[in-house]
Design a protein around this motif. Structure first.
Motif, PDB file in Angstrom:
ATOM      1  N   ASN A  14      58.343   6.111  52.010  1.00 33.05           N
ATOM      2  CA  ASN A  14      58.480   5.248  50.831  1.00 33.05           C
ATOM      3  C   ASN A  14      59.170   5.976  49.665  1.00 33.05           C
ATOM      4  OD1 ASN A  14      58.138   2.789  49.457  1.00 33.05           O
ATOM      5  ND2 ASN A  14      56.227   3.499  48.508  1.00 33.05           N
ATOM      6  N   CYS A  15      60.350   6.500  49.947  1.00 33.15           N
ATOM      7  CA  CYS A  15      61.102   7.228  48.930  1.00 33.15           C
ATOM      8  C   CYS A  15      62.520   6.665  48.806  1.00 33.15           C
ATOM      9  CB  CYS A  15      61.186   8.716  49.288  1.00 33.15           C
ATOM     10  SG  CYS A  15      59.585   9.556  49.294  1.00 33.15           S
ATOM     11  N   ILE A  16      63.142   6.944  47.658  1.00 33.74           N
ATOM     12  CA  ILE A  16      64.545   6.607  47.439  1.00 33.74           C
ATOM     13  C   ILE A  16      65.277   7.903  47.112  1.00 33.74           C
ATOM     14  CG2 ILE A  16      66.212   5.304  46.094  1.00 33.74           C
ATOM     15  CD1 ILE A  16      64.095   3.239  45.528  1.00 33.74           C
ATOM     16  N   ILE A  17      66.322   8.196  47.888  1.00 32.01           N
ATOM     17  CA  ILE A  17      67.094   9.419  47.708  1.00 32.01           C
ATOM     18  C   ILE A  17      68.531   9.041  47.341  1.00 32.01           C
ATOM     19  CG2 ILE A  17      67.902  11.541  48.783  1.00 32.01           C
ATOM     20  CD1 ILE A  17      65.035   9.838  50.451  1.00 32.01           C
ATOM     21  N   TYR A  18      69.029   9.593  46.245  1.00 33.46           N
ATOM     22  CA  TYR A  18      70.397   9.347  45.803  1.00 33.46           C
ATOM     23  C   TYR A  18      71.230  10.613  46.041  1.00 33.46           C
ATOM     24  CZ  TYR A  18      68.258   5.448  43.244  1.00 33.46           C
ATOM     25  OH  TYR A  18      67.560   4.320  42.902  1.00 33.46           O
ATOM     26  N   VAL A  19      72.350  10.455  46.738  1.00 30.88           N
ATOM     27  CA  VAL A  19      73.302  11.560  46.915  1.00 30.88           C
ATOM     28  C   VAL A  19      74.553  11.165  46.137  1.00 30.88           C
ATOM     29  CG1 VAL A  19      74.538  13.020  48.549  1.00 30.88           C
ATOM     30  CG2 VAL A  19      72.331  12.010  49.202  1.00 30.88           C
TER      31      VAL A  19
ATOM     32  N   LYS B 208      60.205   3.846  55.722  1.00 37.46           N
ATOM     33  CA  LYS B 208      60.365   3.060  54.493  1.00 37.46           C
ATOM     34  C   LYS B 208      61.112   3.854  53.413  1.00 37.46           C
ATOM     35  CE  LYS B 208      56.292   0.165  55.257  1.00 37.46           C
ATOM     36  NZ  LYS B 208      54.998  -0.308  54.717  1.00 37.46           N
ATOM     37  N   CYS B 209      62.175   4.505  53.818  1.00 38.12           N
ATOM     38  CA  CYS B 209      62.987   5.264  52.860  1.00 38.12           C
ATOM     39  C   CYS B 209      64.353   4.616  52.684  1.00 38.12           C
ATOM     40  CB  CYS B 209      63.156   6.709  53.331  1.00 38.12           C
ATOM     41  SG  CYS B 209      61.649   7.698  53.211  1.00 38.12           S
ATOM     42  N   GLN B 210      64.948   4.807  51.504  1.00 36.50           N
ATOM     43  CA  GLN B 210      66.295   4.318  51.216  1.00 36.50           C
ATOM     44  C   GLN B 210      67.158   5.498  50.782  1.00 36.50           C
ATOM     45  OE1 GLN B 210      66.468   0.719  48.737  1.00 36.50           O
ATOM     46  NE2 GLN B 210      64.255   0.526  48.954  1.00 36.50           N
ATOM     47  N   VAL B 211      68.368   5.551  51.320  1.00 36.61           N
ATOM     48  CA  VAL B 211      69.306   6.597  50.937  1.00 36.61           C
ATOM     49  C   VAL B 211      70.586   5.931  50.444  1.00 36.61           C
ATOM     50  CG1 VAL B 211      70.596   8.623  51.671  1.00 36.61           C
ATOM     51  CG2 VAL B 211      68.341   8.162  52.662  1.00 36.61           C
ATOM     52  N   VAL B 212      70.929   6.208  49.214  1.00 38.51           N
ATOM     53  CA  VAL B 212      72.160   5.695  48.617  1.00 38.51           C
ATOM     54  C   VAL B 212      73.099   6.887  48.454  1.00 38.51           C
ATOM     55  CG1 VAL B 212      73.181   4.468  46.675  1.00 38.51           C
ATOM     56  CG2 VAL B 212      70.832   3.934  47.385  1.00 38.51           C
ATOM     57  N   PHE B 213      74.263   6.818  49.100  1.00 43.35           N
ATOM     58  CA  PHE B 213      75.151   7.975  49.104  1.00 43.35           C
ATOM     59  C   PHE B 213      76.591   7.560  48.804  1.00 43.35           C
ATOM     60  CE2 PHE B 213      74.667   6.318  53.371  1.00 43.35           C
ATOM     61  CZ  PHE B 213      75.960   6.227  53.846  1.00 43.35           C
TER      62      PHE B 213
ATOM     63  N   ASP C 139      61.765   4.543  60.790  1.00 44.88           N
ATOM     64  CA  ASP C 139      61.195   3.195  60.809  1.00 44.88           C
ATOM     65  C   ASP C 139      61.397   2.544  59.440  1.00 44.88           C
ATOM     66  OD1 ASP C 139      59.767   0.912  61.383  1.00 44.88           O
ATOM     67  OD2 ASP C 139      57.801   1.860  61.257  1.00 44.88           O
ATOM     68  N   ALA C 140      61.996   1.346  59.459  1.00 40.99           N
ATOM     69  CA  ALA C 140      62.159   0.532  58.249  1.00 40.99           C
ATOM     70  C   ALA C 140      62.880   1.293  57.137  1.00 40.99           C
ATOM     71  CB  ALA C 140      60.796   0.035  57.763  1.00 40.99           C
ATOM     72  N   CYS C 141      63.999   1.917  57.474  1.00 41.82           N
ATOM     73  CA  CYS C 141      64.783   2.657  56.483  1.00 41.82           C
ATOM     74  C   CYS C 141      66.097   1.920  56.183  1.00 41.82           C
ATOM     75  CB  CYS C 141      65.079   4.071  56.978  1.00 41.82           C
ATOM     76  SG  CYS C 141      63.619   5.134  57.071  1.00 41.82           S
ATOM     77  N   LYS C 142      66.667   2.206  55.005  1.00 40.97           N
ATOM     78  CA  LYS C 142      67.914   1.580  54.585  1.00 40.97           C
ATOM     79  C   LYS C 142      68.922   2.639  54.186  1.00 40.97           C
ATOM     80  CE  LYS C 142      65.794  -2.682  52.783  1.00 40.97           C
ATOM     81  NZ  LYS C 142      65.662  -3.562  51.600  1.00 40.97           N
TER      82      LYS C 142
ATOM     83  N   LYS D  76      56.538  11.708  49.355  1.00 37.75           N
ATOM     84  CA  LYS D  76      55.826  10.436  49.520  1.00 37.75           C
ATOM     85  C   LYS D  76      55.814   9.678  48.201  1.00 37.75           C
ATOM     86  CE  LYS D  76      51.507   8.439  51.249  1.00 37.75           C
ATOM     87  NZ  LYS D  76      50.152   8.726  51.775  1.00 37.75           N
ATOM     88  N   ASP D  77      56.237   8.399  48.266  1.00 35.72           N
ATOM     89  CA  ASP D  77      56.226   7.505  47.094  1.00 35.72           C
ATOM     90  C   ASP D  77      57.022   8.089  45.921  1.00 35.72           C
ATOM     91  OD1 ASP D  77      54.548   5.722  48.487  1.00 35.72           O
ATOM     92  OD2 ASP D  77      52.760   6.809  47.839  1.00 35.72           O
ATOM     93  N   ASN D  78      58.095   8.779  46.237  1.00 35.93           N
ATOM     94  CA  ASN D  78      58.960   9.330  45.196  1.00 35.93           C
ATOM     95  C   ASN D  78      60.244   8.504  45.165  1.00 35.93           C
ATOM     96  OD1 ASN D  78      60.495  10.850  43.425  1.00 35.93           O
ATOM     97  ND2 ASN D  78      59.932  12.823  44.340  1.00 35.93           N
TER      98      ASN D  78
END
Length: 237
Positions: free
Chosen positions: A115-120, A134-139, A152-155, A92-94
């Motif tokens: 509400n987190c952002i995860i980078y792969v 509300k999470c974002q994943v950049v891979f 819900d509301a993810c990118k 959460k919120d990371n």
């Protein structure tokens, strides 16, 4: 010698001598009065209050209070490699979760994060988001595909290549692709507010352009083919 018949008392065994015969005589005397036996009773008129205490009803035992179901206790966040699966759970919120040194035989499972952002950063076999908000994943490169379920509301943002993006029972999802991933298939089911953003090099001005994916369809019977034909609703395409 036979015992005396039941109920017949020997006068020698009677308590107090003639007490028993006297009690019987008194009882027979009352019964012989006939209707006069009720003369001594007080007549109660309809509606008149009876002068005797009414016993209070017994108090019922209070039902055992059932504990209200509150919110389930928050589970501790988890992040790490378990066998061949990267587990990112209950974060959460990371905003700085980084999966490094992954390979094509490993998978990433992201569960119940908010509400987190995860980078792969490196190549990986697959990425799955389950119940995230509300999470974002950049891979970078994904061999198999990326899957979202009940989100819900993810990118999602692809900086390398991906073959398939599957989105199920989700809403408010954005998928950002680059030139190398434009051929990716996007599969959707039971979703709403889905948008795909593609790089601007394909369009005049070099700006990114956003496309809304259809979420409503119409099916019509084709008499010639004897089949139903389904197409997107024009206002949602």
């Amino acid at each position: 010698m036979r015992p005396p018949p039941p109920g017949v008392l020997d006068s020698k065994n009677a308590v107090g001598g003639g007490a028993v015969p006297d009690a019987k005589n008194a009882l027979f005397a009352q019964l012989n009065q006939g209707g006069d036996v009720t003369k001594g009773l007080k007549k109660v008129i309809k509606g008149e209050k009876i002068d005797r205490p009414i016993p209070a009803p017994k108090a019922k035992a209070a039902p055992t209070a059932v504990a209200a179901k509150g919110a389930p206790p928050a589970k501790p966040p988890k992040f790490g490699l378990n066998g061949k699966k990267w587990e990112v759970e209950f974060q959460k919120d990371n905003q700085s979760i980084v999966i490094e040194e992954s390979n094509a035989k490993q998978a990433a499972y992201i569960y119940k994060c908010v509400n987190c952002i995860i980078y792969v950063k490196d190549k990986i076999n697959s990425i799955a988001l389950d119940g995230c908000k509300k999470c974002q994943v950049v891979f970078a490169d994904v061999v198999s595909g990326v899957e979202l379920v009940d989100c819900d509301a993810c990118k999602l943002q692809c900086t390398g290549t991906v073959n398939t993006v599957s989105i199920d029972k989700s809403q408010g999802i954005q998928v950002i692709l680059n030139e190398a991933s434009l051929k990716a298939e996007i599969l959707t089911a039971k979703c709403s507010e889905l948008n795909v953003i593609v790089p601007g090099s394909e369009f005049e001005g070099g700006e990114y352009k956003e496309f809304a994916l259809p979420e409503q369809f119409i099916s019509k019977w084709n008499a010639a083919t004897k089949k139903y034909e389904t197409e997107c609703m024009s206002h949602s395409a």
